[in-house]
Motif scaffolding. Structure first.
Motif, PDB file in Angstrom:
ATOM      1  N   LYS A 171       0.831  -1.203   0.000  1.00  0.00           N
ATOM      2  CA  LYS A 171       0.000   0.000   0.000  1.00  0.00           C
ATOM      3  C   LYS A 171       0.865   1.253   0.000  1.00  0.00           C
ATOM      4  O   LYS A 171       0.562   2.229  -0.693  1.00  0.00           O
ATOM      5  CB  LYS A 171      -0.941  -0.004   1.207  1.00  0.00           C
ATOM      6  N   ARG A 172       1.942   1.223   0.764  1.00  0.00           N
ATOM      7  CA  ARG A 172       2.853   2.376   0.796  1.00  0.00           C
ATOM      8  C   ARG A 172       3.529   2.561  -0.559  1.00  0.00           C
ATOM      9  O   ARG A 172       3.640   3.684  -1.061  1.00  0.00           O
ATOM     10  CB  ARG A 172       3.902   2.173   1.884  1.00  0.00           C
ATOM     11  N   LEU A 173       3.968   1.475  -1.164  1.00  0.00           N
ATOM     12  CA  LEU A 173       4.562   1.536  -2.493  1.00  0.00           C
ATOM     13  C   LEU A 173       3.582   2.136  -3.487  1.00  0.00           C
ATOM     14  O   LEU A 173       3.947   2.999  -4.295  1.00  0.00           O
ATOM     15  CB  LEU A 173       4.976   0.133  -2.942  1.00  0.00           C
ATOM     16  N   ASP A 174       2.333   1.709  -3.425  1.00  0.00           N
ATOM     17  CA  ASP A 174       1.297   2.225  -4.319  1.00  0.00           C
ATOM     18  C   ASP A 174       1.109   3.725  -4.106  1.00  0.00           C
ATOM     19  O   ASP A 174       1.050   4.494  -5.059  1.00  0.00           O
ATOM     20  CB  ASP A 174      -0.008   1.470  -4.065  1.00  0.00           C
ATOM     21  N   ARG A 175       1.034   4.144  -2.855  1.00  0.00           N
ATOM     22  CA  ARG A 175       0.841   5.555  -2.531  1.00  0.00           C
ATOM     23  C   ARG A 175       2.023   6.391  -3.029  1.00  0.00           C
ATOM     24  O   ARG A 175       1.843   7.442  -3.649  1.00  0.00           O
ATOM     25  CB  ARG A 175       0.660   5.715  -1.019  1.00  0.00           C
ATOM     26  N   LEU A 176       3.249   5.909  -2.806  1.00  0.00           N
ATOM     27  CA  LEU A 176       4.430   6.639  -3.242  1.00  0.00           C
ATOM     28  C   LEU A 176       4.537   6.686  -4.762  1.00  0.00           C
ATOM     29  O   LEU A 176       4.987   7.682  -5.331  1.00  0.00           O
ATOM     30  CB  LEU A 176       5.688   6.011  -2.643  1.00  0.00           C
ATOM     31  N   ALA A 177       4.118   5.624  -5.430  1.00  0.00           N
ATOM     32  CA  ALA A 177       4.182   5.579  -6.893  1.00  0.00           C
ATOM     33  C   ALA A 177       3.236   6.593  -7.526  1.00  0.00           C
ATOM     34  O   ALA A 177       3.447   7.025  -8.661  1.00  0.00           O
ATOM     35  CB  ALA A 177       3.851   4.174  -7.381  1.00  0.00           C
TER      36      ALA A 177
ATOM     37  N   VAL B  60       3.628  12.805  -7.386  1.00  0.00           N
ATOM     38  CA  VAL B  60       4.452  13.526  -8.350  1.00  0.00           C
ATOM     39  C   VAL B  60       5.539  14.246  -7.564  1.00  0.00           C
ATOM     40  O   VAL B  60       5.238  15.038  -6.669  1.00  0.00           O
ATOM     41  CB  VAL B  60       3.610  14.538  -9.156  1.00  0.00           C
ATOM     42  N   THR B  61       6.790  13.922  -7.865  1.00  0.00           N
ATOM     43  CA  THR B  61       7.915  14.484  -7.144  1.00  0.00           C
ATOM     44  C   THR B  61       8.968  14.953  -8.143  1.00  0.00           C
ATOM     45  O   THR B  61       9.271  14.217  -9.087  1.00  0.00           O
ATOM     46  CB  THR B  61       8.541  13.412  -6.220  1.00  0.00           C
ATOM     47  N   PRO B  62       9.534  16.137  -7.963  1.00  0.00           N
ATOM     48  CA  PRO B  62      10.588  16.596  -8.860  1.00  0.00           C
ATOM     49  C   PRO B  62      11.743  15.594  -8.916  1.00  0.00           C
ATOM     50  O   PRO B  62      12.162  15.067  -7.893  1.00  0.00           O
ATOM     51  CB  PRO B  62      11.057  17.915  -8.239  1.00  0.00           C
ATOM     52  N   GLY B  63      12.199  15.289 -10.115  1.00  0.00           N
ATOM     53  CA  GLY B  63      13.300  14.351 -10.293  1.00  0.00           C
ATOM     54  C   GLY B  63      12.876  12.896 -10.395  1.00  0.00           C
ATOM     55  O   GLY B  63      13.678  12.037 -10.739  1.00  0.00           O
ATOM     56  N   LYS B  64      11.634  12.613 -10.076  1.00  0.00           N
ATOM     57  CA  LYS B  64      11.126  11.242 -10.170  1.00  0.00           C
ATOM     58  C   LYS B  64      10.847  10.928 -11.634  1.00  0.00           C
ATOM     59  O   LYS B  64      10.281  11.739 -12.361  1.00  0.00           O
ATOM     60  CB  LYS B  64       9.850  11.111  -9.333  1.00  0.00           C
ATOM     61  N   ARG B  65      11.205   9.743 -12.093  1.00  0.00           N
ATOM     62  CA  ARG B  65      11.128   9.395 -13.504  1.00  0.00           C
ATOM     63  C   ARG B  65       9.723   9.103 -14.002  1.00  0.00           C
ATOM     64  O   ARG B  65       9.462   9.188 -15.184  1.00  0.00           O
ATOM     65  CB  ARG B  65      12.028   8.203 -13.774  1.00  0.00           C
ATOM     66  N   GLY B  66       8.826   8.726 -13.137  1.00  0.00           N
ATOM     67  CA  GLY B  66       7.478   8.418 -13.575  1.00  0.00           C
ATOM     68  C   GLY B  66       6.490   8.498 -12.433  1.00  0.00           C
ATOM     69  O   GLY B  66       6.858   8.739 -11.286  1.00  0.00           O
ATOM     70  N   VAL B  67       5.233   8.278 -12.775  1.00  0.00           N
ATOM     71  CA  VAL B  67       4.179   8.326 -11.768  1.00  0.00           C
ATOM     72  C   VAL B  67       3.070   7.372 -12.186  1.00  0.00           C
ATOM     73  O   VAL B  67       2.792   7.212 -13.372  1.00  0.00           O
ATOM     74  CB  VAL B  67       3.645   9.772 -11.573  1.00  0.00           C
ATOM     75  N   THR B  68       2.474   6.706 -11.215  1.00  0.00           N
ATOM     76  CA  THR B  68       1.315   5.858 -11.481  1.00  0.00           C
ATOM     77  C   THR B  68       0.099   6.768 -11.589  1.00  0.00           C
ATOM     78  O   THR B  68      -0.140   7.579 -10.687  1.00  0.00           O
ATOM     79  CB  THR B  68       1.103   4.841 -10.340  1.00  0.00           C
ATOM     80  N   PRO B  69      -0.665   6.664 -12.668  1.00  0.00           N
ATOM     81  CA  PRO B  69      -1.839   7.526 -12.817  1.00  0.00           C
ATOM     82  C   PRO B  69      -2.829   7.325 -11.668  1.00  0.00           C
ATOM     83  O   PRO B  69      -3.013   6.202 -11.184  1.00  0.00           O
ATOM     84  CB  PRO B  69      -2.460   7.074 -14.134  1.00  0.00           C
ATOM     85  N   SER B  70      -3.465   8.407 -11.240  1.00  0.00           N
ATOM     86  CA  SER B  70      -4.424   8.314 -10.138  1.00  0.00           C
ATOM     87  C   SER B  70      -5.625   7.449 -10.509  1.00  0.00           C
ATOM     88  O   SER B  70      -6.276   6.887  -9.626  1.00  0.00           O
ATOM     89  CB  SER B  70      -4.880   9.701  -9.710  1.00  0.00           C
ATOM     90  N   ALA B  71      -5.910   7.313 -11.809  1.00  0.00           N
ATOM     91  CA  ALA B  71      -7.039   6.485 -12.242  1.00  0.00           C
ATOM     92  C   ALA B  71      -6.711   4.985 -12.237  1.00  0.00           C
ATOM     93  O   ALA B  71      -7.612   4.154 -12.345  1.00  0.00           O
ATOM     94  CB  ALA B  71      -7.474   6.899 -13.650  1.00  0.00           C
ATOM     95  N   ALA B  72      -5.436   4.643 -12.081  1.00  0.00           N
ATOM     96  CA  ALA B  72      -5.040   3.230 -12.046  1.00  0.00           C
ATOM     97  C   ALA B  72      -5.575   2.587 -10.769  1.00  0.00           C
ATOM     98  O   ALA B  72      -5.616   3.225  -9.712  1.00  0.00           O
ATOM     99  CB  ALA B  72      -3.530   3.112 -12.097  1.00  0.00           C
ATOM    100  N   PRO B  73      -5.967   1.308 -10.843  1.00  0.00           N
ATOM    101  CA  PRO B  73      -6.464   0.638  -9.639  1.00  0.00           C
ATOM    102  C   PRO B  73      -5.349   0.439  -8.609  1.00  0.00           C
ATOM    103  O   PRO B  73      -4.168   0.419  -8.978  1.00  0.00           O
ATOM    104  CB  PRO B  73      -6.972  -0.703 -10.162  1.00  0.00           C
ATOM    105  N   PRO B  74      -5.705   0.284  -7.348  1.00  0.00           N
ATOM    106  CA  PRO B  74      -4.707   0.011  -6.315  1.00  0.00           C
ATOM    107  C   PRO B  74      -3.908  -1.250  -6.654  1.00  0.00           C
ATOM    108  O   PRO B  74      -4.386  -2.136  -7.357  1.00  0.00           O
ATOM    109  CB  PRO B  74      -5.533  -0.191  -5.047  1.00  0.00           C
TER     110      PRO B  74
END
Length: 55
Positions: free
Chosen positions: A8-14, A17-31
């Motif tokens: 759950k923490r990994l999902d939340r962190l993914a 949006v953080t400066p320098g982070k290479r990607g982000v999991t879309p908020s519409a993606a399922p948990p």
């Protein structure tokens, strides 16, 4: 921290949006547990029975 809590923490962190982070999991993606196609209890049992391969 339990495995489910870690996932759950990994999902939340993914999703953050953080400066320098290479990607982000879309908020519409399922948990993550839904994405894995498992209920929380089922996934924990699988992980426990898999010979401790999942950390």
């Amino acid at each position: 921290m339990s495995l489910v809590d870690r996932l759950k923490r990994l999902d939340r962190l993914a999703r953050q949006v953080t400066p320098g982070k290479r990607g982000v999991t879309p908020s519409a993606a399922p948990p993550i547990l839904v994405w894995l196609g498992q209920e929380q209890a089922t996934w924990c049992e699988w992980a426990k029975d898999s010979g401790k391969k999942v950390v």
